[in-house]
Motif scaffolding. Structure first.
Motif, PDB file in Angstrom:
ATOM      1  N   ALA A  12      34.084  -0.024   4.195  1.00  0.00           N
ATOM      2  CA  ALA A  12      34.860   0.988   3.473  1.00  0.00           C
ATOM      3  C   ALA A  12      34.920   0.635   1.996  1.00  0.00           C
ATOM      4  CB  ALA A  12      36.262   1.086   4.057  1.00  0.00           C
ATOM      5  N   GLY A  13      34.691   1.626   1.147  1.00  0.00           N
ATOM      6  CA  GLY A  13      34.768   1.412  -0.293  1.00  0.00           C
ATOM      7  C   GLY A  13      33.465   1.015  -0.943  1.00  0.00           C
ATOM      8  N   LEU A  14      32.468   0.618  -0.176  1.00  0.00           N
ATOM      9  CA  LEU A  14      31.180   0.238  -0.743  1.00  0.00           C
ATOM     10  C   LEU A  14      30.195   1.378  -0.562  1.00  0.00           C
ATOM     11  CD1 LEU A  14      30.669  -3.462   0.378  1.00  0.00           C
ATOM     12  CD2 LEU A  14      31.394  -2.604  -1.835  1.00  0.00           C
ATOM     13  N   GLU A  15      29.496   1.699  -1.651  1.00  0.00           N
ATOM     14  CA  GLU A  15      28.501   2.762  -1.599  1.00  0.00           C
ATOM     15  C   GLU A  15      27.215   2.229  -0.991  1.00  0.00           C
ATOM     16  OE1 GLU A  15      26.245   5.769  -4.663  1.00  0.00           O
ATOM     17  OE2 GLU A  15      27.720   4.366  -5.419  1.00  0.00           O
ATOM     18  N   PRO A  16      26.530   3.016  -0.167  1.00  0.00           N
ATOM     19  CA  PRO A  16      25.268   2.553   0.402  1.00  0.00           C
ATOM     20  C   PRO A  16      24.221   2.360  -0.687  1.00  0.00           C
ATOM     21  CG  PRO A  16      25.931   4.675   1.359  1.00  0.00           C
ATOM     22  CD  PRO A  16      26.914   4.321   0.308  1.00  0.00           C
ATOM     23  N   VAL A  17      23.351   1.387  -0.480  1.00  0.00           N
ATOM     24  CA  VAL A  17      22.272   1.108  -1.415  1.00  0.00           C
ATOM     25  C   VAL A  17      20.946   1.061  -0.653  1.00  0.00           C
ATOM     26  CG1 VAL A  17      23.712  -0.159  -3.063  1.00  0.00           C
ATOM     27  CG2 VAL A  17      22.587  -1.385  -1.214  1.00  0.00           C
ATOM     28  N   LEU A  18      19.857   1.284  -1.382  1.00  0.00           N
ATOM     29  CA  LEU A  18      18.520   1.211  -0.813  1.00  0.00           C
ATOM     30  C   LEU A  18      17.716   0.168  -1.566  1.00  0.00           C
ATOM     31  CD1 LEU A  18      17.609   5.008  -0.536  1.00  0.00           C
ATOM     32  CD2 LEU A  18      18.465   3.526   1.260  1.00  0.00           C
ATOM     33  N   THR A  19      16.786  -0.471  -0.873  1.00  0.00           N
ATOM     34  CA  THR A  19      15.845  -1.356  -1.539  1.00  0.00           C
ATOM     35  C   THR A  19      14.717  -0.509  -2.116  1.00  0.00           C
ATOM     36  OG1 THR A  19      14.515  -1.673   0.439  1.00  0.00           O
ATOM     37  CG2 THR A  19      16.338  -3.219   0.099  1.00  0.00           C
TER      38      THR A  19
END
Length: 121
Positions: free
Chosen positions: A50-57
């Motif tokens: 919760a609170g963390l935005e998803p990231v992509l490599t």
């Protein structure tokens, strides 16, 4: 001096799947034994924090866009790529930044199309 049978079996277990000169980390050949749990370590967690935005490599972004990884690197080098940040040696991209970058590309493409349509009349 001859090796014992136990020593030969131990060395046979340590043989690798790839040649040493391939530049890829060698993986011991233990079959589907005690290290099977490590095969899922790279999978995305089904429950994001919760609170963390998803990231992509970079490779995930390239696969999503259907382009080679080098294209992403080239765009970034030219200053036309998505904003990203480094985590260790790997570049990561916030999903919101990718969406913003794609919207900018679409806007520039639309403006270019409208300019071509108006100039041709």
């Amino acid at each position: 001096m001859r090796q014992s049978a136990k020593s030969r079996r131990f060395k046979a277990r340590l043989r690798v799947h790839r040649p040493r000169h391939s530049g890829v980390l060698a993986v011991p050949r233990f079959g589907s034994g005690p290290l099977v749990h490590l095969t899922r370590m790279n999978d995305r967690s089904p429950h994001p924090v919760a609170g963390l935005e998803p990231v992509l490599t970079t490779s995930e972004l390239a696969a999503h866009l259907g382009v080679p990884v080098q294209t992403i690197h080239d765009l970034r080098h030219a200053g036309r790529g998505p904003r990203g940040f480094r985590v260790g040696r790997e570049l990561r991209y916030r999903v919101s930044q990718i969406q913003q970058w794609l919207a900018e590309l679409e806007g520039a493409d639309e403006a270019r199309r409208q300019g071509d349509d108006g100039a041709g009349r």
